[in-house]
Design an enzyme around this catalytic site. Structure first.
Site, PDB file in Angstrom:
ATOM      1  N   ASP A   1       0.876  -1.174   0.000  1.00 32.51           N
ATOM      2  CA  ASP A   1       0.000   0.000   0.000  1.00 32.51           C
ATOM      3  C   ASP A   1       0.912   1.222   0.000  1.00 32.51           C
ATOM      4  OD1 ASP A   1      -1.602   2.152   0.493  1.00 32.51           O
ATOM      5  OD2 ASP A   1      -2.569   1.323   2.292  1.00 32.51           O
TER       6      ASP A   1
ATOM      7  N   SER B   1       0.296  13.672 -14.776  1.00 37.52           N
ATOM      8  CA  SER B   1      -0.877  13.548 -15.651  1.00 37.52           C
ATOM      9  C   SER B   1      -1.064  14.824 -16.440  1.00 37.52           C
ATOM     10  CB  SER B   1      -2.130  13.311 -14.797  1.00 37.52           C
ATOM     11  OG  SER B   1      -3.293  13.402 -15.596  1.00 37.52           O
TER      12      SER B   1
ATOM     13  N   TYR C   1      -7.222  15.478  -7.700  1.00 41.73           N
ATOM     14  CA  TYR C   1      -6.325  14.666  -8.552  1.00 41.73           C
ATOM     15  C   TYR C   1      -5.299  15.572  -9.234  1.00 41.73           C
ATOM     16  CZ  TYR C   1      -4.949  11.494 -12.360  1.00 41.73           C
ATOM     17  OH  TYR C   1      -4.242  10.718 -13.244  1.00 41.73           O
TER      18      TYR C   1
ATOM     19  N   LYS D   1      -1.141  15.742  -8.894  1.00 44.36           N
ATOM     20  CA  LYS D   1      -0.260  15.488 -10.041  1.00 44.36           C
ATOM     21  C   LYS D   1       0.671  16.676 -10.291  1.00 44.36           C
ATOM     22  CE  LYS D   1      -1.575  11.315 -10.980  1.00 44.36           C
ATOM     23  NZ  LYS D   1      -0.635  10.186 -10.809  1.00 44.36           N
TER      24      LYS D   1
END
Ligand SMILES: NC(=O)c1ccc[n+]([C@@H]2O[C@H](COP(=O)([O-])OP(=O)(O)OC[C@H]3O[C@@H](n4cnc5c(N)ncnc54)[C@H](O)[C@@H]3O)[C@@H](O)[C@H]2O)c1
Length: 285
Positions: free
Chosen positions: A85, A167, A180, A184
């Site tokens: 993890d 990303s 998100y 990134k």
């Protein structure tokens, strides 16, 4: 008239020596890849194995990891499976220790594990924030730190290559993707910070910023609750994303794994602190 495209030295430029092409090889290298149970991480494990690396593959998805190990074996490679993890520092340290135990060194470390959740900023919950930051940012951070510590202590002073995955979302703001995108963008800057810090130890740190790539992460957009595929939604989604690219296409995982192979290998030995963007030209930095 002068031909500006052909200098005197260009006219007599020799073919690359075989040893230069061999710089794309990972023969004899040890590569750790997180997020390797599927998608881009799985493809990277297969690609790196095909290029000659022994891979150590990590993910929370243990079934998926086993599947990746079989695919690696099918191309003649060897994979060590380490359930991990990445949001948990101890778990990442255990992954690094397992890789070191199995192979005695680490040459390449790719932080691929990532999660995405969609919500308007006003509706993001503490759980959403903690989960996304935990995997994308903390996970990358702990992986980077563990890899760099081991690479820097290598008695052979061989250095190494660390690859983070950011990303196109980190470059281009989009509604409902703030958390998100934030993680990134943070990983992109972490990449530059780490390149400066670890360069003197011969450790290169770069990132790949994929554009829209057909993996389980995005397939959720057209997968119904019962697991069946909504083909109409798929075509609509893919068409919309392809239309954003000057090339008129979306990516497959191998488009990302080949960029990762370049950064992993000696072919990129003068490249550090860079964000490589296989995104079909959707965003041009
Ligand atoms: N697919 C795209 O269009 C796209 C675009 C830009 C960036 N990315 C990035 O590429 C990377 C790979 O994404 P993908 O598209 O292959 O997605 P994916 O969902 O197919 O793969 C992500 C993997 O990360 C694993 N993972 C999630 N949480 C984890 C944790 N806590 N510890 C260990 N593993 C964990 C998942 O189990 C999964 O196998 C991600 O970082 C993603 O953000 C993907």
């Amino acid at each position: 008239m002068t031909d500006h495209n052909t200098s005197a030295s260009d006219a007599s430029r020799p073919a690359l020596a075989p040893e230069l092409i061999e710089q794309f090889s990972l023969a004899g290298r040890i590569a750790v890849i997180t997020g390797a149970a599927g998608g881009i991480g799985r493809q990277a494990a297969i690609t790196f194995a095909q290029a000659g690396a022994d891979v150590v593959i990590a993910d929370v998805g243990v079934e998926g990891l086993r599947g990746t190990a079989e695919l690696v074996a099918a191309v003649g490679g060897s994979a060590t499976v380490v359930p991990t993890d990445v949001s948990n520092r101890d778990s990442v340290e255990a992954l690094a220790a397992a890789a070191l135990d199995a192979h005695g060194r680490i040459d390449v470390w790719a932080n691929v594990a990532g999660i995405i959740r969609y919500a308007p900023i006003t509706e993001v919950t503490p759980d959403d924030l903690a989960a996304i930051v935990g995997v994308n940012q903390f996970g990358t951070y702990w992986g980077l730190a563990a890899a760099a510590r081991i690479m820097a202590a290598d008695p052979g002073k061989r250095g190494g290559s660390i690859i983070n995955i950011t990303s196109a979302g980190g470059d281009m703001p989009a509604p409902t993707l703030s958390v998100y995108a934030m993680t990134k963008a943070a990983v992109a800057h972490l990449t530059r910070c780490a390149a400066v810090e670890f360069g003197p130890s011969g450790i290169r740190v770069n990132a790949v910023a994929p554009g829209f790539t057909d993996t389980p992460m995005v397939q959720r957009n057209w997968t119904r609750a019962d697991g069946s595929i909504d083909e109409e939604a798929r075509a609509r989604f893919m068409g919309m994303r392809a239309a954003q690219s000057p090339l008129g296409t979306t990516a497959e995982p191998e488009d990302q794994s080949l960029a990762m192979l370049y950064l992993a290998s000696d072919a990129s030995k003068f490249v550090t602190g860079q964000i490589l963007r296989p995104n079909g030209g959707v965003y041009m930095a």
